[in-house]
Design an enzyme around this catalytic site. Structure first.
Site, short mmCIF file in Angstrom:
data_model
loop_
_atom_site.label_atom_id
_atom_site.label_comp_id
_atom_site.label_asym_id
_atom_site.label_seq_id
_atom_site.Cartn_x
_atom_site.Cartn_y
_atom_site.Cartn_z
N ASN A 169 65.40 -7.12 37.26
CA ASN A 169 64.74 -7.09 38.58
C ASN A 169 63.60 -6.07 38.68
OD1 ASN A 169 66.68 -5.07 38.48
ND2 ASN A 169 67.08 -5.16 40.67
N CYS A 301 68.94 -3.64 43.72
CA CYS A 301 70.29 -3.08 43.85
C CYS A 301 70.45 -2.42 45.21
CB CYS A 301 70.53 -2.06 42.75
SG CYS A 301 69.29 -0.76 42.73
P1 NAP Z 1 73.75 -7.65 33.98
O1 NAP Z 1 74.01 -9.09 33.77
O2 NAP Z 1 74.89 -6.74 34.10
O3 NAP Z 1 72.75 -7.22 32.81
C1 NAP Z 1 72.22 -5.94 32.74
C2 NAP Z 1 71.88 -5.60 31.30
O4 NAP Z 1 73.08 -5.54 30.54
C3 NAP Z 1 71.02 -6.68 30.62
O5 NAP Z 1 70.11 -6.04 29.75
C4 NAP Z 1 72.05 -7.47 29.85
O6 NAP Z 1 71.50 -8.15 28.78
C5 NAP Z 1 72.96 -6.35 29.38
N1 NAP Z 1 74.28 -6.77 28.94
C6 NAP Z 1 74.96 -7.92 29.23
N2 NAP Z 1 76.17 -7.91 28.61
C7 NAP Z 1 76.25 -6.75 27.92
C8 NAP Z 1 77.25 -6.16 27.09
N3 NAP Z 1 78.41 -6.77 26.84
N4 NAP Z 1 77.01 -4.94 26.56
C9 NAP Z 1 75.84 -4.29 26.80
N5 NAP Z 1 74.86 -4.81 27.56
C10 NAP Z 1 75.06 -6.02 28.12
O7 NAP Z 1 72.90 -7.42 35.31
P2 NAP Z 1 71.66 -8.26 35.80
O8 NAP Z 1 72.17 -9.52 36.37
O9 NAP Z 1 70.62 -8.30 34.75
O10 NAP Z 1 71.08 -7.30 36.96
C11 NAP Z 1 71.47 -7.40 38.25
C12 NAP Z 1 72.46 -6.30 38.60
O11 NAP Z 1 71.88 -5.02 38.32
C13 NAP Z 1 72.76 -6.28 40.08
O12 NAP Z 1 74.14 -6.10 40.27
C14 NAP Z 1 71.99 -5.06 40.58
O13 NAP Z 1 72.50 -4.50 41.76
C15 NAP Z 1 72.07 -4.14 39.43
N6 NAP Z 1 71.01 -3.12 39.49
C16 NAP Z 1 71.35 -1.83 39.81
C17 NAP Z 1 70.35 -0.85 39.93
C18 NAP Z 1 70.69 0.57 40.31
O14 NAP Z 1 69.83 1.42 40.17
N7 NAP Z 1 71.89 0.85 40.79
C19 NAP Z 1 69.02 -1.19 39.71
C20 NAP Z 1 68.71 -2.51 39.38
C21 NAP Z 1 69.73 -3.47 39.27
P3 NAP Z 1 70.99 -9.68 28.94
O15 NAP Z 1 70.39 -9.81 30.29
O16 NAP Z 1 70.00 -9.77 27.88
O17 NAP Z 1 72.18 -10.53 28.74
#
Ligand code: NAP
Length: 497
Positions: A169, A301
């Site tokens: 995002n 987020c």
């Molecule tokens: P996600 O599915 O958890 O993915 C985040 C990252 O983790 C991606 O690079 C993903 O790779 C990687 N990943 C997936 N499985 C993994 C594993 N088993 N081991 C290590 N890494 C792995 O999250 P998203 O859907 O991309 O992002 C949305 C979420 O992020 C929302 O819940 C949002 O609230 C949160 N977020 C939080 C913040 C904050 O500052 N608190 C900021 C931005 C977003 P791939 O995508 O390549 O599979």
């Protein structure tokens, strides 16, 4: 110097892509293909079509990147003085600014967000490098008074090789805010961007190299979470993982890191309330609520995805909020509409499921509620800006993060009820407060369990202000001087003299 913004936008609109985008990992100062030879597509959410491809990395590529980061830590980066590290980071900040237009157009294509927002993200990334450049030579330890027969002091040593796993995002700004303090503290980096948005991490690697960063200090491995992210987190030579993403993946990351007692910072999801009291400045509150939920199509987020509003002003406020929401323009990010597409078909399907479920439970849809498309092309992954009114506190659209342009409204009778509603989800990332009464504002700020409180301006703050979550929103803090602590291990030295 890169081509100017109008030319880049024209090229991207005409060809659907940009010439010369990176397509390989960046390991040990060089662009390298995956050891498996595999590649994967990346999609333009505004058209729904693939427009570039990158290397699909795996454990072997991660191994090479961590080895390069470990070697650079021991040989070059540990040998640089803090002032030299600061100069590298200042040069990185200026190069990000110099190439801001190209970075913003690439981000817009990869992520979908409106061009103006992408430009803001790139500016924020340059600012992060600049801020931490200034901090490199101010990471002082302490002396500890044990009496005149002893000398005791602390040193802030770099933790070592750090991993940075980022979501789709805010690709460049999330990476910038985490790698800049890591480099400032003297750590080396292996980054794994989200598979949906790998490009600006690779472009940043080229710029850091141009800034003179020694080989191996900053590495990027592209690929999926299970294939590239998981081996990175599990690697025994990685000493800190900064993970930004969902609660489900964060849980896996924490479990994997535990096996090597690797430190973690977890920046996870949110379901943040925006509390609007009846004495608030209506204009300020309306602008704040709109920006809080519709920026980046709600895929933030810290989005203000719940409006918690006093009953006395509910009807009037909702009427005006609905009118303004209906006026928001939708379209391909490159045309800089008010609201762009959501990032993927999967994310769009998830949003549709939540809203259809809400309709089936009889929740009133004040506006929106359906899939949409780019009005110029009829393509892309869009969802209408949506307001769900008078939602019960235990409803799934209050309790779970939708991550889309969907605002759920909760009506309250008192300050006590506002606090109860604000704290009534598993998350604790942000709360927004709109009121002209300083006592009410400070009481709410005191009693709400969240990592950040915004009073009378949602998203107030910048790189200077620590950011992070409580409860299931995670732990550890990024941004501010606080972020530097994640990348330092304190060594205490006590001597008898
Ligand atoms: P996600 O599915 O958890 O993915 C985040 C990252 O983790 C991606 O690079 C993903 O790779 C990687 N990943 C997936 N499985 C993994 C594993 N088993 N081991 C290590 N890494 C792995 O999250 P998203 O859907 O991309 O992002 C949305 C979420 O992020 C929302 O819940 C949002 O609230 C949160 N977020 C939080 C913040 C904050 O500052 N608190 C900021 C931005 C977003 P791939 O995508 O390549 O599979």
């Amino acid at each position: 110097m890169s081509a100017r913004l109008p030319e880049l936008v024209e090229e991207a609109l005409a060809t659907g892509t940009l010439a010369g985008l990176p397509d390989k990992h960046f390991i040990n100062g060089r662009s390298v293909s995956s050891s498996s030879g595999r590649a994967m597509d990346t999609f333009d959410p505004g058209s729904g079509r693939p427009f570039a491809h990158v290397a699909a990395g795996g454990a072997e590529d991660v191994e090479a990147a961590v080895a390069a980061a470990k070697a650079a830590l021991a040989t070059t980066w540990r040998q640089t003085t803090p002032a030299e590290r600061g100069r590298f980071l200042y040069r990185a900040a200026s190069l990000v600014r110099e190439h801001a237009d190209r970075l913003a157009v690439a981000e817009c294509l990869d992520c979908g967000k409106p061009l103006g927002e992408a430009k803001g993200d790139v500016a924020g990334t340059a600012r992060a490098f600049e801020y931490y450049a200034g901090a490199c030579d101010k990471l002082q330890g302490e002396t500890i008074p044990l009496g005149q027969d002893y000398l005791a002091y602390t040193l802030n040593e770099p933790v070592g090789v750090t991993a940075h796993i980022t979501p789709w995002n805010f690709p460049i700004s999330t990476l910038g805010r985490s790698v800049a303090p890591a480099l400032a503290a003297g750590c080396t980096v292996v980054a794994k961007p989200a598979e949906q948005t790998p490009l600006t991490a690779l472009m940043l690697a080229d710029l850091l190299s141009e800034a003179g960063l020694p080989e191996g200090v900053f590495n990027v491995v592209t690929g999926t979470g299970p294939e590239a992210g998981a081996p990175l987190v599990a690697h025994r030579d990685v000493r800190h993982v900064t993970f930004t993403g969902s609660v489900a993946t964060g849980t896996l990351v924490m479990q994997a890191a535990a096996r090597n007692i690797t430190r973690v910072t977890l920046e996870l999801g949110g379901k943040s309330p925006v509390i609007v009291l009846s004495d608030s400045d209506m204009e300020q509150a309306l602008a704040g609520v709109l920006g809080a939920i519709y920026e980046n199509a709600g895929q933030i987020c810290s989005a203000g995805s719940r409006l918690v509003i006093e009953r006395a002003i509910h009807d009037k406020f909702l009427e005006e909020l609905t009118r303004r929401t209906k006026e928001l323009t939708l379209g391909h990010g490159l045309r800089d509409p008010n609201v762009g597409p959501v990032n993927s078909q999967a994310q769009l399907d998830k949003i549709v499921d939540y809203v259809e479920g809400a309709k089936a439970r009889g929740i009133r849809v004040a506006t929106g509620g359906a899939r949409a498309a780019d009005p110029q092309t009829g393509a892309g992954w869009f969802f209408e800006p949506t307001i769900l009114d008078n939602v019960a506190a235990d409803d799934v659209v209050i309790q779970e993060e939708i991550f889309g342009p969907v605002l759920a409204v909760q009506t309250i009778e008192s300050i006590d009820e506002a606090i109860e509603r604000a704290n009534g989800t598993p998350f604790g990332l942000v709360a927004g407060i709109y009121t002209q009464d300083i006592t009410k504002a400070l009481r709410l700020a005191r009693d709400i369990d969240a990592g950040q409180i915004y009073i009378n301006e949602y998203f107030a703050g910048g790189i200077e202000v620590p950011f992070g979550g409580n409860k299931k929103s995670g732990f550890g803090r990024e941004k501010g001087l606080e972020a530097l602590r994640s990348y330092c291990k304190i060594k205490s030295v006590a001597a008898k003299i």
